[in-house]
Design an enzyme around this catalytic site. Structure first.
Site, PDB file in Angstrom:
ATOM      1  N   LEU A  91       1.196  -1.116   0.061  1.00  0.00           N
ATOM      2  CA  LEU A  91       0.309   0.509   0.097  1.00  0.00           C
ATOM      3  C   LEU A  91       0.929   1.589   0.286  1.00  0.00           C
ATOM      4  O   LEU A  91       1.750   1.529   0.631  1.00  0.00           O
ATOM      5  CB  LEU A  91      -1.090  -0.004   1.321  1.00  0.00           C
ATOM      6  CG  LEU A  91      -1.818   1.151   1.659  1.00  0.00           C
ATOM      7  CD1 LEU A  91      -2.977   1.101   0.161  1.00  0.00           C
ATOM      8  CD2 LEU A  91      -2.880   1.502   2.814  1.00  0.00           C
ATOM      9  N   CYS A  92       0.601   2.229  -0.583  1.00  0.00           N
ATOM     10  CA  CYS A  92       1.407   3.910  -1.155  1.00  0.00           C
ATOM     11  C   CYS A  92      -0.314   4.264  -0.189  1.00  0.00           C
ATOM     12  O   CYS A  92       0.132   4.982  -1.170  1.00  0.00           O
ATOM     13  CB  CYS A  92       1.679   3.668  -2.588  1.00  0.00           C
ATOM     14  SG  CYS A  92       2.128   5.566  -2.366  1.00  0.00           S
ATOM     15  N   ILE A  93       0.848   5.268   1.061  1.00  0.00           N
ATOM     16  CA  ILE A  93      -0.144   5.415   1.453  1.00  0.00           C
ATOM     17  C   ILE A  93       0.674   7.018   2.224  1.00  0.00           C
ATOM     18  O   ILE A  93       1.821   6.164   3.059  1.00  0.00           O
ATOM     19  CB  ILE A  93      -1.968   4.651   2.509  1.00  0.00           C
ATOM     20  CG1 ILE A  93      -2.185   6.166   3.562  1.00  0.00           C
ATOM     21  CG2 ILE A  93      -0.896   3.815   3.213  1.00  0.00           C
ATOM     22  CD1 ILE A  93      -3.906   5.400   3.598  1.00  0.00           C
TER      23      ILE A  93
END
Length: 244
Positions: A91-93
């Site tokens: 996940l890119c957050i």
């Protein structure tokens, strides 16, 4: 910070998030092989306006030995078709990115800090599913399709939602109230506590103490008028005596 301190913090957060009275209803959380540094998490999307509505998405959250000074990592297993999710499920957050990086364009208020918790991360993940960040795409194909061919993107997401529902655990208690599906029950207050209890007769008692009788008030006015008349008569009498 030692790994023992990190483990103690994670134990407390895990206890709160799995307590039937305090947990967030839309998340199903278990330890992976009793490892406090590796959590298996099921994310249920109940927002009726979300493309992912009805989906139950499995993921893993891995914690570093110096947590909470360093952020955990999160990976969907399997990956989800989404602009901010890599093909391997990572996940890119912003909230999972270490703060204080001078080369990053992300606001400090959105990146990781020791004040963040597992709960705040999970809520951020739900928000990202509903509102992709186009400025930081992890899956270029999904990002382009989301912007240029939304209907096709929507069809792919719906297929994934249907597939994900097969993973819902038998013991998972489905939240009945979507509005409170992501609320920690510990922070709710359904009414005044015993210390904050308000006496329903308070206002009535106060009104009775400050109320007055109209007849008594009228009598008082009459008495005052009589006193004023007597004073005027005495003054007139004194004037006559002085003249005589």
């Amino acid at each position: 910070m030692s790994s023992k301190s990190a483990a103690a913090i994670l134990q407390r957060q895990f206890k709160d998030l799995t307590d039937p009275k305090k947990r967030i209803p839309s998340f199903h959380i278990e330890l992976d092989d009793d490892n406090i540094f590796l959590w298996n998490i099921g994310v249920m999307v109940l927002n009726p306006d979300s493309l992912y509505h009805g989906g139950y998405f499995k993921g893993q959250m891995r914690f570093p030995p110096d947590f909470p000074f360093s952020p955990p990592s999160f990976r969907f297993t399997p990956a989800i078709y989404h602009p901010n999710i890599y093909r391997d499920g990572r996940l890119c957050i912003s909230i999972l990115h270490q703060g204080g990086d001078p080369t990053s364009d992300e606001p400090e208020s959105e990146t990781w800090s020791p004040a963040q918790t597992v709960e705040s991360v999970l809520i951020s993940i739900i928000s990202l599913l509903d509102d992709p960040n186009g400025n930081s795409p992890a899956n270029i194909d999904a990002s382009v399709e989301f912007r240029k061919n939304f209907e096709e993107y929507k069809k792919k997401v719906q297929k994934e939602v249907e597939k994900s529902q097969r993973n819902i655990p038998e013991d998972f208690v489905m939240p009945v109230d979507a509005d409170n599906a992501y609320d920690n029950q510990q922070s709710k207050k359904t009414g005044p506590t015993e210390e904050e209890h308000v006496d329903e007769d308070f206002w009535y008692d106060s009104e009775e103490e400050e109320s007055f009788d109209e007849e008594s008030l009228m009598d008082r006015d009459d008495d005052e008028e009589e006193e004023e008349d007597e004073e005027e008569e005495d003054e007139e009498e004194e004037d006559l005596n002085m003249k005589s």
